[in-house]
Design a protein around this motif. Structure first.
Motif, PDB file in Angstrom:
ATOM      1  N   UNK A 237       0.819  -1.202   0.000  1.00 52.68           N
ATOM      2  CA  UNK A 237       0.000   0.000   0.000  1.00 52.68           C
ATOM      3  C   UNK A 237       0.852   1.252   0.000  1.00 52.68           C
ATOM      4  N   UNK A 238       0.486   2.195   0.864  1.00 55.68           N
ATOM      5  CA  UNK A 238       1.207   3.464   0.960  1.00 55.68           C
ATOM      6  C   UNK A 238       2.409   3.393   1.895  1.00 55.68           C
ATOM      7  N   UNK A 239       2.676   2.233   2.462  1.00 56.63           N
ATOM      8  CA  UNK A 239       3.711   2.129   3.487  1.00 56.63           C
ATOM      9  C   UNK A 239       5.152   2.173   2.978  1.00 56.63           C
ATOM     10  N   UNK A 240       5.495   1.579   1.818  1.00 56.81           N
ATOM     11  CA  UNK A 240       6.906   1.587   1.410  1.00 56.81           C
ATOM     12  C   UNK A 240       7.556   2.963   1.360  1.00 56.81           C
ATOM     13  N   UNK A 241       6.934   3.968   0.733  1.00 54.82           N
ATOM     14  CA  UNK A 241       7.606   5.271   0.724  1.00 54.82           C
ATOM     15  C   UNK A 241       7.729   5.897   2.109  1.00 54.82           C
ATOM     16  N   UNK A 242       6.773   5.617   2.988  1.00 53.52           N
ATOM     17  CA  UNK A 242       6.871   6.134   4.352  1.00 53.52           C
ATOM     18  C   UNK A 242       8.096   5.551   5.056  1.00 53.52           C
ATOM     19  N   UNK A 243       8.303   4.256   4.884  1.00 52.41           N
ATOM     20  CA  UNK A 243       9.434   3.583   5.528  1.00 52.41           C
ATOM     21  C   UNK A 243      10.751   4.086   4.963  1.00 52.41           C
ATOM     22  N   UNK A 244      10.833   4.194   3.641  1.00 55.28           N
ATOM     23  CA  UNK A 244      12.081   4.631   3.010  1.00 55.28           C
ATOM     24  C   UNK A 244      12.471   6.044   3.414  1.00 55.28           C
ATOM     25  N   UNK A 245      11.485   6.923   3.571  1.00 54.17           N
ATOM     26  CA  UNK A 245      11.765   8.325   3.856  1.00 54.17           C
ATOM     27  C   UNK A 245      11.945   8.612   5.340  1.00 54.17           C
ATOM     28  N   UNK A 246      11.517   7.709   6.202  1.00 54.37           N
ATOM     29  CA  UNK A 246      11.612   7.951   7.649  1.00 54.37           C
ATOM     30  C   UNK A 246      13.068   7.914   8.112  1.00 54.37           C
ATOM     31  N   UNK A 247      13.402   8.667   9.156  1.00 52.16           N
ATOM     32  CA  UNK A 247      14.751   8.579   9.711  1.00 52.16           C
ATOM     33  C   UNK A 247      15.094   7.181  10.216  1.00 52.16           C
ATOM     34  N   UNK A 248      14.076   6.459  10.696  1.00 53.72           N
ATOM     35  CA  UNK A 248      14.293   5.102  11.214  1.00 53.72           C
ATOM     36  C   UNK A 248      13.000   4.311  11.098  1.00 53.72           C
ATOM     37  N   UNK A 249      13.140   3.005  11.110  1.00 55.14           N
ATOM     38  CA  UNK A 249      11.998   2.104  11.162  1.00 55.14           C
ATOM     39  C   UNK A 249      12.336   0.994  12.148  1.00 55.14           C
ATOM     40  N   UNK A 250      11.305   0.412  12.716  1.00 55.76           N
ATOM     41  CA  UNK A 250      11.496  -0.604  13.754  1.00 55.76           C
ATOM     42  C   UNK A 250      10.609  -1.801  13.460  1.00 55.76           C
ATOM     43  N   UNK A 251      11.169  -2.990  13.583  1.00 56.49           N
ATOM     44  CA  UNK A 251      10.381  -4.217  13.529  1.00 56.49           C
ATOM     45  C   UNK A 251      10.179  -4.682  14.960  1.00 56.49           C
ATOM     46  N   UNK A 252       8.929  -4.755  15.370  1.00 55.57           N
ATOM     47  CA  UNK A 252       8.615  -5.277  16.691  1.00 55.57           C
ATOM     48  C   UNK A 252       8.291  -6.754  16.489  1.00 55.57           C
ATOM     49  N   UNK A 253       9.209  -7.595  16.880  1.00 54.55           N
ATOM     50  CA  UNK A 253       9.049  -9.027  16.692  1.00 54.55           C
ATOM     51  C   UNK A 253       8.773  -9.732  18.009  1.00 54.55           C
ATOM     52  N   UNK A 254       8.692 -11.060  17.919  1.00 57.35           N
ATOM     53  CA  UNK A 254       8.429 -11.853  19.126  1.00 57.35           C
ATOM     54  C   UNK A 254       9.138 -13.190  19.010  1.00 57.35           C
ATOM     55  N   UNK A 255       9.528 -13.692  20.156  1.00 57.81           N
ATOM     56  CA  UNK A 255      10.208 -14.980  20.231  1.00 57.81           C
ATOM     57  C   UNK A 255       9.274 -16.001  20.870  1.00 57.81           C
ATOM     58  N   UNK A 256       8.720 -16.932  20.070  1.00 60.51           N
ATOM     59  CA  UNK A 256       7.836 -17.951  20.634  1.00 60.51           C
ATOM     60  C   UNK A 256       8.542 -18.891  21.610  1.00 60.51           C
ATOM     61  N   UNK A 257       9.868 -18.858  21.612  1.00 58.92           N
ATOM     62  CA  UNK A 257      10.629 -19.673  22.555  1.00 58.92           C
ATOM     63  C   UNK A 257      11.164 -18.836  23.718  1.00 58.92           C
ATOM     64  N   UNK A 258      10.424 -17.793  24.052  1.00 62.37           N
ATOM     65  CA  UNK A 258      10.809 -16.920  25.161  1.00 62.37           C
ATOM     66  C   UNK A 258      11.008 -17.687  26.449  1.00 62.37           C
ATOM     67  N   UNK A 259      10.315 -18.819  26.585  1.00 63.09           N
ATOM     68  CA  UNK A 259      10.362 -19.572  27.849  1.00 63.09           C
ATOM     69  C   UNK A 259      11.767 -20.073  28.186  1.00 63.09           C
ATOM     70  N   UNK A 260      12.612 -20.191  27.155  1.00 64.58           N
ATOM     71  CA  UNK A 260      13.981 -20.644  27.395  1.00 64.58           C
ATOM     72  C   UNK A 260      14.752 -19.648  28.271  1.00 64.58           C
ATOM     73  N   UNK A 261      14.309 -18.401  28.298  1.00 60.19           N
ATOM     74  CA  UNK A 261      14.989 -17.369  29.079  1.00 60.19           C
ATOM     75  C   UNK A 261      14.364 -17.165  30.466  1.00 60.19           C
ATOM     76  N   UNK A 262      13.273 -17.851  30.741  1.00 68.31           N
ATOM     77  CA  UNK A 262      12.578 -17.614  32.009  1.00 68.31           C
ATOM     78  C   UNK A 262      13.377 -18.010  33.250  1.00 68.31           C
ATOM     79  N   UNK A 263      14.280 -19.004  33.179  1.00 70.08           N
ATOM     80  CA  UNK A 263      15.047 -19.303  34.387  1.00 70.08           C
ATOM     81  C   UNK A 263      15.805 -18.095  34.945  1.00 70.08           C
ATOM     82  N   UNK A 264      16.282 -17.188  34.076  1.00 68.66           N
ATOM     83  CA  UNK A 264      16.956 -15.996  34.597  1.00 68.66           C
ATOM     84  C   UNK A 264      16.052 -14.765  34.632  1.00 68.66           C
TER      85      UNK A 264
END
Length: 196
Positions: free
Chosen positions: A72-99
Motif C-alpha cells: 500500500x502506501x507504506x513503502x515510501x513512508x518507511x524509506x523516507x523515515x529517519x528510522x523504522x522498527x520491527x517489533x518481533x516476538x520470540x515464541x521460545x521466550x520460555x527458554x529465558x525464564x530461568x533468569x
C-alpha cells in the motif's frame, strides 16, 4: 509508590501525540533507540517474559529492505523515515525464564506447548510494542505504527535462522505536522466501558 505525572507529560505521551506519516529531516541515532529500549524494557510482561525482539533499521539499506516487505502506501513512508522498527516476538521466550523469572519454575509452564507460547508471545510483545510507542514519545520522538506488510517476507528477510516472528512495524523520527490527518474520533467512556 507511583505519583501522577504532569499535564504536559500526559499531553506529550497521549493527548497531543499522533501517528505520523512523515518526518522532519532530523536523524534518529543509536543513542535514541537505546534510550527507548531502556524505558520500554521496564514495562510489565507476564512472568517477566520479555518476548519482544526489536530490529532497529537506521541505515537506508535496512529501511529499503523493510519497505520491500510492505504494501500500500507504506513503502515510501518507511524509506523516507529517519528510522523504522520491527517489533518481533520470540515464541521460545520460555527458554529465558530461568533468569528472567527466577521466582518459580516458569519455563515448565510452557514446555511442550507451542500454541500457548505463541499466544503469550503475541500478547506480551504487543504490550512491549505499545511501550515502545510511549517511550519514543517520552523522549521527544514520534512513531508511525503499521500492519500493512508481508509477515512471511519480513520473517525471511530479518529473522532468518531464528524462530522469531514479526508482530508489527513502525516508523520513527521527529514527526512532520503536515503529514497527519485530522484526529479520528475517540469514544466516550460510556461507549465501551462497564463499571460493575
Amino acid at each position: 509508590m507511583a505519583k501522577p505525572i504532569s499535564a504536559a507529560a500526559l499531553d506529550t505521551i497521549f493527548r497531543n501525540a499522533r501517528t505520523y506519516n512523515g518526518y522532519q529531516d532530523k536523524p534518529v541515532t543509536e543513542e535514541h533507540i537505546r534510550k527507548i529500549y531502556e524505558l520500554l524494557k521496564m514495562g510489565p510482561t507476564s512472568a517477566n517474559q520479555h518476548p519482544g525482539r526489536f530490529v532497529w533499521c537506521l541505515s537506508q539499506e535496512a529501511k529499503d529492505k523493510l519497505a520491500d516487505c510492505a504494501g500500500g502506501a507504506n513503502p515510501p513512508k518507511i524509506k523516507a523515515a529517519p528510522a523504522a522498527v520491527i517489533i518481533g516476538m520470540d515464541p521460545d521466550f520460555h527458554e529465558h525464564l530461568p533468569w528472567l523469572f527466577p521466582h518459580a519454575d516458569a519455563k515448565s509452564w510452557f514446555d511442550g506447548d507451542p500454541e500457548n507460547r505463541m499466544e503469550h508471545a503475541f500478547r506480551n510483545s504487543s504490550l512491549q510494542g505499545a511501550y515502545f510507542i510511549i517511550a519514543a514519545r517520552a523522549i521527544g520522538l514520534d512513531t508511525g505504527p503499521m500492519s500493512g506488510f508481508d509477515a512471511a517476507k519480513v520473517n525471511a528477510e530479518f529473522f532468518a535462522g531464528t524462530n522469531y516472528k514479526v508482530n508489527f512495524i513502525s516508523t520513527l523520527g521527529y514527526g512532520d505536522p503536515e503529514t497527519i490527518f485530522d484526529r479520528s474520533p475517540r469514544p466516550a467512556f460510556e461507549k465501551f466501558n462497564v463499571v460493575l
